[in-house]
Design a protein around this motif. Sequence first.
Motif, PDB file in Angstrom:
ATOM      1  N   SER A 103       0.871  -1.339  -0.015  1.00 18.52           N
ATOM      2  CA  SER A 103      -0.001   0.084  -0.076  1.00 18.52           C
ATOM      3  C   SER A 103       1.010   1.307   0.049  1.00 18.52           C
ATOM      4  N   LEU A 104       2.367   1.197   0.280  1.00 12.50           N
ATOM      5  CA  LEU A 104       2.919   2.410   0.441  1.00 12.50           C
ATOM      6  C   LEU A 104       3.104   2.791  -1.212  1.00 12.50           C
ATOM      7  N   ASP A 105       2.940   2.064  -1.958  1.00 12.30           N
ATOM      8  CA  ASP A 105       3.269   2.350  -3.525  1.00 12.30           C
ATOM      9  C   ASP A 105       1.923   2.865  -4.017  1.00 12.30           C
ATOM     10  N   PRO A 106       1.808   4.104  -4.483  1.00  9.39           N
ATOM     11  CA  PRO A 106       0.573   4.861  -5.216  1.00  9.39           C
ATOM     12  C   PRO A 106       0.197   3.871  -6.305  1.00  9.39           C
ATOM     13  N   ARG A 107       0.929   3.122  -6.860  1.00 12.40           N
ATOM     14  CA  ARG A 107       0.148   2.305  -8.083  1.00 12.40           C
ATOM     15  C   ARG A 107      -0.374   1.163  -7.523  1.00 12.40           C
ATOM     16  N   LEU A 108      -0.233   0.932  -6.374  1.00 10.89           N
ATOM     17  CA  LEU A 108      -0.746  -0.562  -5.952  1.00 10.89           C
ATOM     18  C   LEU A 108      -1.903  -0.096  -4.744  1.00 10.89           C
ATOM     19  N   ALA A 109      -2.120   1.120  -4.307  1.00  4.20           N
ATOM     20  CA  ALA A 109      -2.638   1.217  -3.127  1.00  4.20           C
ATOM     21  C   ALA A 109      -4.335   0.995  -3.005  1.00  4.20           C
ATOM     22  N   ALA A 110      -4.765   1.433  -4.283  1.00  4.45           N
ATOM     23  CA  ALA A 110      -6.037   1.369  -4.617  1.00  4.45           C
ATOM     24  C   ALA A 110      -6.384  -0.292  -4.738  1.00  4.45           C
ATOM     25  N   LEU A 111      -5.647  -0.845  -5.452  1.00  5.48           N
ATOM     26  CA  LEU A 111      -5.626  -2.338  -5.695  1.00  5.48           C
ATOM     27  C   LEU A 111      -5.527  -3.197  -4.439  1.00  5.48           C
ATOM     28  N   VAL A 112      -4.846  -2.779  -3.393  1.00  7.96           N
ATOM     29  CA  VAL A 112      -4.843  -3.583  -2.256  1.00  7.96           C
ATOM     30  C   VAL A 112      -5.858  -3.301  -1.399  1.00  7.96           C
ATOM     31  N   PRO A 116      -8.279  -6.807  -0.162  1.00  7.40           N
ATOM     32  CA  PRO A 116      -7.138  -6.952   0.878  1.00  7.40           C
ATOM     33  C   PRO A 116      -7.188  -8.337   0.948  1.00  7.40           C
ATOM     34  N   GLY A 117      -5.993  -8.820   1.245  1.00  7.80           N
ATOM     35  CA  GLY A 117      -5.817 -10.336   1.441  1.00  7.80           C
ATOM     36  C   GLY A 117      -5.643 -11.377   0.354  1.00  7.80           C
ATOM     37  N   LEU A 118      -5.417 -10.523  -0.871  1.00  6.89           N
ATOM     38  CA  LEU A 118      -5.178 -11.181  -2.119  1.00  6.89           C
ATOM     39  C   LEU A 118      -4.121 -12.513  -1.758  1.00  6.89           C
ATOM     40  N   ARG A 119      -4.482 -13.537  -2.258  1.00 13.78           N
ATOM     41  CA  ARG A 119      -3.409 -14.757  -2.322  1.00 13.78           C
ATOM     42  C   ARG A 119      -2.963 -14.949  -3.777  1.00 13.78           C
ATOM     43  N   VAL A 120      -1.875 -15.498  -3.645  1.00 17.14           N
ATOM     44  CA  VAL A 120      -1.155 -16.089  -4.914  1.00 17.14           C
ATOM     45  C   VAL A 120      -1.378 -17.571  -5.149  1.00 17.14           C
ATOM     46  N   ALA A 121      -2.129 -17.841  -6.170  1.00 18.10           N
ATOM     47  CA  ALA A 121      -2.398 -19.398  -6.423  1.00 18.10           C
ATOM     48  C   ALA A 121      -1.364 -19.987  -6.677  1.00 18.10           C
ATOM     49  N   GLY A 122      -0.997 -21.134  -6.166  1.00 26.83           N
ATOM     50  CA  GLY A 122       0.119 -22.014  -6.230  1.00 26.83           C
ATOM     51  C   GLY A 122      -0.271 -23.301  -7.049  1.00 26.83           C
ATOM     52  N   TYR A 281       2.853 -10.895  -5.103  1.00 28.06           N
ATOM     53  CA  TYR A 281       1.543 -10.231  -4.693  1.00 28.06           C
ATOM     54  C   TYR A 281       1.276  -9.112  -5.627  1.00 28.06           C
ATOM     55  N   ALA A 282       2.235  -8.325  -5.750  1.00 30.73           N
ATOM     56  CA  ALA A 282       2.139  -7.057  -6.572  1.00 30.73           C
ATOM     57  C   ALA A 282       1.578  -7.532  -7.880  1.00 30.73           C
ATOM     58  N   LEU A 283       2.307  -8.529  -8.543  1.00 25.72           N
ATOM     59  CA  LEU A 283       1.925  -8.820  -9.819  1.00 25.72           C
ATOM     60  C   LEU A 283       0.615  -9.683  -9.877  1.00 25.72           C
ATOM     61  N   THR A 284       0.177 -10.360  -8.858  1.00 27.61           N
ATOM     62  CA  THR A 284      -1.024 -10.849  -8.861  1.00 27.61           C
ATOM     63  C   THR A 284      -2.370  -9.820  -8.838  1.00 27.61           C
ATOM     64  N   HIS A 285      -2.084  -8.616  -8.125  1.00 28.20           N
ATOM     65  CA  HIS A 285      -2.929  -7.672  -7.678  1.00 28.20           C
ATOM     66  C   HIS A 285      -3.101  -7.001  -9.465  1.00 28.20           C
ATOM     67  N   LEU A 286      -1.905  -6.861  -9.985  1.00 22.77           N
ATOM     68  CA  LEU A 286      -1.940  -6.091 -11.410  1.00 22.77           C
ATOM     69  C   LEU A 286      -2.618  -7.050 -12.218  1.00 22.77           C
ATOM     70  N   TRP A 287      -2.464  -8.376 -12.370  1.00 20.64           N
ATOM     71  CA  TRP A 287      -3.133  -9.415 -13.218  1.00 20.64           C
ATOM     72  C   TRP A 287      -4.657  -9.403 -12.786  1.00 20.64           C
ATOM     73  N   THR A 288      -5.023  -9.406 -11.657  1.00 15.61           N
ATOM     74  CA  THR A 288      -6.284  -9.671 -11.362  1.00 15.61           C
ATOM     75  C   THR A 288      -7.082  -8.089 -11.560  1.00 15.61           C
ATOM     76  N   ALA A 289      -6.588  -6.999 -11.460  1.00 15.74           N
ATOM     77  CA  ALA A 289      -7.227  -5.778 -11.822  1.00 15.74           C
ATOM     78  C   ALA A 289      -7.461  -5.839 -13.203  1.00 15.74           C
TER      79      ALA A 289
END
Length: 294
Positions: A103-112, A116-122, A281-289
Amino acid sequence: MTTRSDLRLPVRPPFAATALAAALRAHAVPALETQVDGVHRRVVAAPGGPALVEVDLHLDDDASEVPVTLHLSDPADAPQLVAIVRRWLDLDADPVQIDRALSLDPRLAALVAARPGLRVAGAVDRSECALFTVLGQQVTLRGARTLQARFVEAYGSPVAAELPGGPWTLAPTPHTVASVDVDELRATIGLTGARARTVHVLAQALADGLRLDPQDPVGTRAALLALPGIGPWTADYLALRALGDRDAFTPGDAVLRRALDGVTPAEAHRASQAWRPWRAYALTHLWTAEAYAR
């Protein structure tokens, strides 16, 4: 005759179960896994025989337990199946720490904030994940699932045990795929000659003892890159999905670059330094968005 075991696996909230269910559904390969109303079913080759895992992901974000039902050929397989499920669904993550850092990164804060609590599928099985990933290289997700379904139908093992929701088919093993002629692989699945050779080479390497070792991500990446037809994207994607490396990142990924407004791979790599050690997790947030925006 199978044994049913109903469990409630603990998880640290928040837990973005809806997004995880959507990711699993998008990648589900027919005959191997299905999802209906948020309940994901997946057949697994357990030591004592085929097993079916049912995971109820129709949960609120504040859920602290995940309902799981195991249908086991051998009850002794239960602990191993629980470990697989925890790894597959990333149930041991610390979402508060991860979300706070990203959330400290402005590009990701809104996605988080949105998930919240997004997981990386294994991965349920690392070798299976590797073969499926190569099958899906440089094609759309729909195209990848089509190829993977043909692969399972042609070379998988039909499950004779009476498991709910069947019929089911276990994924092909590396030994089975390695025994198939490359031209047959190409014709049966609908691959290019180059892709068929890469699948065969990877299957042979796995059958000969190549280990996708979470304890040695650097060595595993080097071993994968040494195989003809496997490039950085595949090695990095497998670090994320198969090895569980939470700092794994795919700077050349087309969806990621589009999410970052068309940056180059080098620019994506530079941007990702602010997200370490949680780049997966950042990558997964961007993919999910991007997936939700379509």
